[in-house]
Design a protein around this motif. Structure first.
Motif, PDB file in Angstrom:
ATOM      1  N   VAL A  27       0.881  -1.107  -0.061  1.00  0.00           N
ATOM      2  CA  VAL A  27       0.075  -0.021   0.107  1.00  0.00           C
ATOM      3  C   VAL A  27       0.778   1.140  -0.177  1.00  0.00           C
ATOM      4  CG1 VAL A  27      -1.962  -1.242   1.160  1.00  0.00           C
ATOM      5  CG2 VAL A  27      -0.202   0.042   2.568  1.00  0.00           C
TER       6      VAL A  27
ATOM      7  N   GLN B 288      -1.515   5.435   2.541  1.00  0.00           N
ATOM      8  CA  GLN B 288      -2.500   4.555   3.095  1.00  0.00           C
ATOM      9  C   GLN B 288      -2.122   3.754   4.207  1.00  0.00           C
ATOM     10  OE1 GLN B 288      -2.409   2.409  -0.703  1.00  0.00           O
ATOM     11  NE2 GLN B 288      -4.695   3.043  -1.089  1.00  0.00           N
TER      12      GLN B 288
ATOM     13  N   THR C 244      -4.175  -3.923   6.318  1.00  0.00           N
ATOM     14  CA  THR C 244      -3.889  -3.939   5.007  1.00  0.00           C
ATOM     15  C   THR C 244      -4.140  -5.146   4.150  1.00  0.00           C
ATOM     16  OG1 THR C 244      -1.412  -4.551   5.499  1.00  0.00           O
ATOM     17  CG2 THR C 244      -2.155  -2.165   5.564  1.00  0.00           C
TER      18      THR C 244
END
Length: 169
Positions: free
Chosen positions: A73, A77, A163
């Motif tokens: 990511v 993020q 995530t």
């Protein structure tokens, strides 16, 4: 024997009153540490009351550290996920810098309310990949009994979950 029991009861009630009144928080102030700059020259305490999570060449050589995985990511993020996790850690955010993707939290131990500082930063690695840099340290005491390492392992584990396991091999 009765005197000992009374003594234990008085000490216990006194501790409970001090503990739950918030008085321990004012008796054990956390202070305000300097801004953490993750680098190979980063100063570390001489006593073993800290732990690091690092990736690449961003941290000093230390025995007390975990290598950060690469998350699939972007750094922004990852920072959002760090903020989510920080909200569940039970501490107080004292610094939030969206520009450098750096968050600082002061946490307190459950019983004696000893303060610990935790700095968390998301850094880009390559396109849409990032790593966590983290520095957890105790304010009081020469040793941490493994608390900082456990805390950072929980953060890494939670980041892996939020995530959705997007960790590069």
């Amino acid at each position: 024997m009765m005197v000992i029991m009374w003594f234990i009861a008085v000490v216990g009630l006194t501790f409970a009153g001090v503990r739950f009144s918030g008085l321990l928080d004012s008796m054990l102030p956390p202070g305000e540490p300097e801004i953490v700059r993750f680098s190979p020259e980063m100063p570390l305490p001489a006593q073993p009351n800290f732990y690091l999570v690092c990736g690449g060449n961003r941290c000093p050589p230390a025995i007390r550290k975990i290598d950060s995985p690469v998350f699939q990511v972007s750094a922004s993020q990852l920072f959002s996920r760090i903020e989510e996790i920080a909200g569940t850690m039970g501490g107080k955010v004292t610094l939030r810098n969206a520009e450098t993707l750096h968050l600082r939290i002061v946490l307190r131990s459950p019983v004696f309310r000893f303060p610990d500082w935790v700095d968390l930063q998301a850094v880009p690695v390559e396109d849409n990949t990032s790593q966590l840099l983290a520095y957890s340290r105790s304010v009081y005491g020469a040793a941490d009994l493994g608390a900082n390492k456990r805390r950072l392992k929980r953060v890494l584990s939670r980041l892996g979950e939020v995530t959705q396991g997007k960790v590069a091999n």
